[in-house]
Design an enzyme around this catalytic site. Structure first.
Site, mmCIF file in Angstrom:
data_model
loop_
_atom_site.group_PDB
_atom_site.id
_atom_site.type_symbol
_atom_site.label_atom_id
_atom_site.label_comp_id
_atom_site.label_asym_id
_atom_site.label_seq_id
_atom_site.Cartn_x
_atom_site.Cartn_y
_atom_site.Cartn_z
ATOM 1 N N CYS A 72 0.846 -1.339 0.028
ATOM 2 C CA CYS A 72 0.012 0.064 -0.098
ATOM 3 C C CYS A 72 0.822 1.334 -0.038
ATOM 4 O O CYS A 72 1.589 1.509 0.946
ATOM 5 C CB CYS A 72 -1.037 -0.156 1.212
ATOM 6 S SG CYS A 72 -1.782 1.505 1.480
ATOM 7 N N LYS A 91 -10.556 -8.248 6.424
ATOM 8 C CA LYS A 91 -9.909 -7.470 7.808
ATOM 9 C C LYS A 91 -10.584 -8.290 8.978
ATOM 10 O O LYS A 91 -11.709 -8.552 9.171
ATOM 11 C CB LYS A 91 -10.064 -6.134 7.818
ATOM 12 C CG LYS A 91 -9.445 -5.244 6.548
ATOM 13 C CD LYS A 91 -10.406 -3.814 6.498
ATOM 14 C CE LYS A 91 -9.874 -3.220 5.230
ATOM 15 N NZ LYS A 91 -10.441 -2.071 4.974
ATOM 16 N N VAL A 133 -5.311 1.243 6.500
ATOM 17 C CA VAL A 133 -3.986 1.557 6.722
ATOM 18 C C VAL A 133 -3.510 2.570 5.948
ATOM 19 O O VAL A 133 -3.760 2.863 4.971
ATOM 20 C CB VAL A 133 -3.038 0.295 6.690
ATOM 21 C CG1 VAL A 133 -3.712 -1.102 7.169
ATOM 22 C CG2 VAL A 133 -3.492 0.017 4.900
ATOM 23 N N GLU A 135 -4.700 7.799 8.998
ATOM 24 C CA GLU A 135 -4.580 8.723 7.980
ATOM 25 C C GLU A 135 -3.203 8.960 7.718
ATOM 26 O O GLU A 135 -2.569 9.671 8.578
ATOM 27 C CB GLU A 135 -5.305 9.855 8.033
ATOM 28 C CG GLU A 135 -6.866 9.718 7.989
ATOM 29 C CD GLU A 135 -7.559 9.460 6.724
ATOM 30 O OE1 GLU A 135 -6.805 9.168 5.739
ATOM 31 O OE2 GLU A 135 -8.491 8.582 6.625
ATOM 32 N N SER A 136 -2.536 8.769 6.485
ATOM 33 C CA SER A 136 -1.148 8.674 6.203
ATOM 34 C C SER A 136 -0.510 10.096 6.492
ATOM 35 O O SER A 136 0.719 10.400 7.379
ATOM 36 C CB SER A 136 -0.747 8.138 5.025
ATOM 37 O OG SER A 136 -1.394 9.101 3.836
#
Length: 239
Positions: free
Chosen positions: A30, A57, A70, A83-84
């Site tokens: 990802c 999941k 993720v 949240e990245s």
């Protein structure tokens, strides 16, 4: 680099996060989760990785993050962040050694604005390959992406720096990198067009230890994305 197989529905929840360690819930392929891995590696933060099977999941993961996305971070105190861009800024603040975001509020705002602009580019990495697969004419989308890459090249020319935040790698470079790492994988390398400075940036990023530690070879990505395109993603490919 995590070599642990992904946790799927029915799997037992992992135990508490060890003291002085942060846990990252991730997926090996990802690009958004890779952002967090890049920051963890660049800053030398002691961490463990729990890979999640994104198509199946585990129920306990939704208790950590109701969105089931993720990257998600969990601390030994049970605090959860997701949240990245938020996880990466959190890591930079909590672990202040080797800061990746600038200290100046304006310079920090500039990086956030640039990331907001870049977020308008990332959909092309999905739209164009999907369009091609469906036999659609994607030439217009490709022309738009070429134009957007040209603007990024202009930004480096204007700044006269090796990276987007200066002459060393900063947060914005790591936020953008996972998508450039996949250019060849999704057959978009030709969209770089005439962008000499952007191409030099890519070469410099490939030499970075955190980049080397967090990514995969083009062959590995291609093999995974083929399983993904076939509707049976092998999240544990080569483990």
């Amino acid at each position: 680099m995590s070599t642990q197989k992904s946790f799927a529905k029915g799997s037992a929840a992992p135990g508490p996060v060890p003291k002085d360690t942060i846990r990252l819930y991730s997926m090996r392929f990802c690009p958004f989760a890779q952002r967090a891995r890049l920051v963890l590696n660049a800053k030398g933060i002691k961490h463990e990785i729990i890979n999640i099977h994104l198509q199946d999941k585990p129920d306990w993961f939704f208790e950590k993050n109701h969105l089931g996305l993720v990257p998600t971070l969990e601390t030994s105190a049970g605090e959860v962040v997701y949240e990245s861009p938020i996880t990466c800024e959190y890591l930079d603040e909590v672990y202040p050694e080797k800061k990746l975001l600038p200290s100046s509020p304006f310079a920090k705002a500039q990086q956030k604005m640039m990331l907001e602009c870049f977020s308008k580019i990332t959909p092309y990495f999905y739209k164009i390959p999907t369009g091609k697969k469906n036999g659609e004419d994607v030439s217009g989308l490709e022309a738009e992406l070429i134009e957007k890459f040209a603007k990024l090249n202009e930004e480096l020319v204007r700044k006269k720096t090796k990276f987007f935040g200066g002459d060393s790698i900063t947060m914005i470079d790591y936020m953008m990198w996972p998508f450039f790492e996949r250019l060849e994988v999704v057959d978009l390398k030709h969209c770089l067009g005439n962008t000499p400075e952007l191409k030099k940036w890519i070469e410099r990023m490939l030499e970075d230890p955190a980049v080397k530690a967090s990514g995969h070879s083009v062959e590995t990505y291609k093999a995974f994305y083929k399983t993904y395109a076939d509707g049976k993603p092998d999240y544990d490919y080569r483990l």
